[in-house]
Design a protein around this motif. Sequence first.
Motif, short mmCIF file in Angstrom:
data_model
loop_
_atom_site.label_atom_id
_atom_site.label_comp_id
_atom_site.label_asym_id
_atom_site.label_seq_id
_atom_site.Cartn_x
_atom_site.Cartn_y
_atom_site.Cartn_z
N PHE A 116 -34.49 -6.48 -0.79
CA PHE A 116 -35.09 -6.87 0.48
C PHE A 116 -34.92 -5.74 1.49
CE2 PHE A 116 -33.89 -11.26 -1.08
CZ PHE A 116 -35.20 -11.65 -1.36
N THR A 117 -35.74 -5.77 2.51
CA THR A 117 -35.55 -4.80 3.60
C THR A 117 -34.15 -4.96 4.18
OG1 THR A 117 -36.57 -6.38 5.12
CG2 THR A 117 -37.99 -4.67 4.20
N GLY A 118 -33.54 -3.83 4.49
CA GLY A 118 -32.18 -3.84 5.03
C GLY A 118 -31.10 -3.85 3.97
N GLN A 119 -31.47 -4.11 2.72
CA GLN A 119 -30.47 -4.13 1.64
C GLN A 119 -30.25 -2.71 1.12
OE1 GLN A 119 -31.52 -6.76 -1.58
NE2 GLN A 119 -29.88 -6.01 -2.94
N THR A 120 -29.02 -2.36 0.80
CA THR A 120 -28.69 -1.02 0.33
C THR A 120 -28.94 -0.89 -1.17
OG1 THR A 120 -27.01 -0.70 2.05
CG2 THR A 120 -26.85 0.71 0.10
N VAL A 121 -29.62 0.18 -1.54
CA VAL A 121 -29.79 0.53 -2.96
C VAL A 121 -29.11 1.88 -3.19
CG1 VAL A 121 -31.95 -0.76 -3.16
CG2 VAL A 121 -32.00 1.69 -2.61
N SER A 156 -36.63 -0.23 5.75
CA SER A 156 -37.05 -1.18 6.80
C SER A 156 -38.47 -1.68 6.56
CB SER A 156 -36.96 -0.50 8.17
OG SER A 156 -37.79 0.66 8.22
N SER A 157 -39.17 -1.10 5.59
CA SER A 157 -40.53 -1.54 5.30
C SER A 157 -40.64 -1.91 3.83
CB SER A 157 -41.54 -0.45 5.64
OG SER A 157 -41.32 0.70 4.83
N SER A 158 -41.61 -2.75 3.51
CA SER A 158 -41.80 -3.18 2.13
C SER A 158 -42.63 -2.15 1.37
CB SER A 158 -42.50 -4.54 2.09
OG SER A 158 -43.79 -4.44 2.67
N GLY A 159 -42.61 -2.27 0.04
CA GLY A 159 -43.40 -1.38 -0.80
C GLY A 159 -42.57 -0.81 -1.94
N SER A 179 -36.51 7.98 -13.00
CA SER A 179 -37.13 7.23 -14.09
C SER A 179 -37.61 5.85 -13.67
CB SER A 179 -36.15 7.10 -15.25
OG SER A 179 -34.96 6.45 -14.84
N ASN A 180 -37.16 5.37 -12.52
CA ASN A 180 -37.61 4.07 -12.05
C ASN A 180 -37.76 4.11 -10.53
OD1 ASN A 180 -34.93 4.17 -11.37
ND2 ASN A 180 -34.33 2.25 -12.36
N SER A 181 -38.19 3.02 -9.97
CA SER A 181 -38.38 2.93 -8.53
C SER A 181 -37.85 1.58 -8.05
CB SER A 181 -39.87 3.07 -8.18
OG SER A 181 -40.63 2.07 -8.85
N VAL A 182 -37.82 1.40 -6.75
CA VAL A 182 -37.34 0.14 -6.20
C VAL A 182 -38.48 -0.51 -5.41
CG1 VAL A 182 -36.34 1.35 -4.21
CG2 VAL A 182 -35.63 -0.99 -4.73
N THR A 183 -38.69 -1.77 -5.68
CA THR A 183 -39.70 -2.54 -4.95
C THR A 183 -39.01 -3.30 -3.82
OG1 THR A 183 -41.05 -2.78 -6.92
CG2 THR A 183 -41.48 -4.31 -5.11
N VAL A 184 -39.40 -3.00 -2.61
CA VAL A 184 -38.77 -3.59 -1.43
C VAL A 184 -39.71 -4.63 -0.84
CG1 VAL A 184 -37.80 -3.13 0.86
CG2 VAL A 184 -37.50 -1.46 -0.99
N SER A 185 -39.17 -5.77 -0.54
CA SER A 185 -39.96 -6.86 0.07
C SER A 185 -39.21 -7.43 1.26
CB SER A 185 -40.26 -7.95 -0.96
OG SER A 185 -39.05 -8.48 -1.49
N TYR A 186 -39.96 -8.12 2.10
CA TYR A 186 -39.32 -8.77 3.24
C TYR A 186 -38.62 -10.03 2.77
CZ TYR A 186 -42.05 -5.64 6.17
OH TYR A 186 -42.59 -4.53 6.76
N PRO A 187 -37.48 -10.34 3.31
CA PRO A 187 -36.78 -11.57 2.90
C PRO A 187 -37.60 -12.80 3.27
CG PRO A 187 -35.71 -10.61 4.83
CD PRO A 187 -36.74 -9.62 4.36
#
Length: 194
Positions: A116-121, A156-159, A179-187
């Motif tokens: 989610f946005t704001g979550q640390t990866v 802070s943004s999704s995508g 090798s991979n990516s992270v998909t970020v979404s709004y909670p």
Amino acid sequence: CSGPGGSASDSVTVNVGPPPPSPTADSKANGSDGPITIDYNSAATISWSSSNATSCSVSPSGWSGTSGSQSTGALTSSRTYSLSCSGPGGSASDSVTVNVGPQLTASCSVSPTSAFTGQTVIWLASASGGTGSYGYSWSGTDGLSGSTQSVQKSYSSSGTKTGSVTVTSGSQTVAPSCSNSVTVSYPPPCIGCG
């Protein structure tokens, strides 16, 4: 010699000089008697000299001359350079070995792959080969940056967020995309809050 009038004699002396001096041969890699170790896909300078020699050759490169200096060009495997010299007094040889260090390889990945946005990866790099000492430089979506093996990032943004890292070790540099990516979404909205 003898004859009716008597005999006579004479002699001549032939002096033989000392034998010609034996030749000497000396080869070096980057100024060292070796063996030396260089980075993968880098070059060394082979130099050689001799005394009391009329001809010299260096194998396997085919260089010639009683003295000289040449670049090996970029090497990807270890190689021994053999110097052979000859002259009136005989022959001489020498050799020097150039060892090539392992090739630098690197990869990177992110965890978790959804957030989610704001979550640390965490973006993490892995490297091997080279000199064993590594420098890192991160880049990617939304200003991903850092100079350590792992970096933390919150968005802070999704995508879909991607990253890559440039790894340097000695004179070698590689820049893999992760090798991979992270998909970020709004909670999701809070139902019944407040």
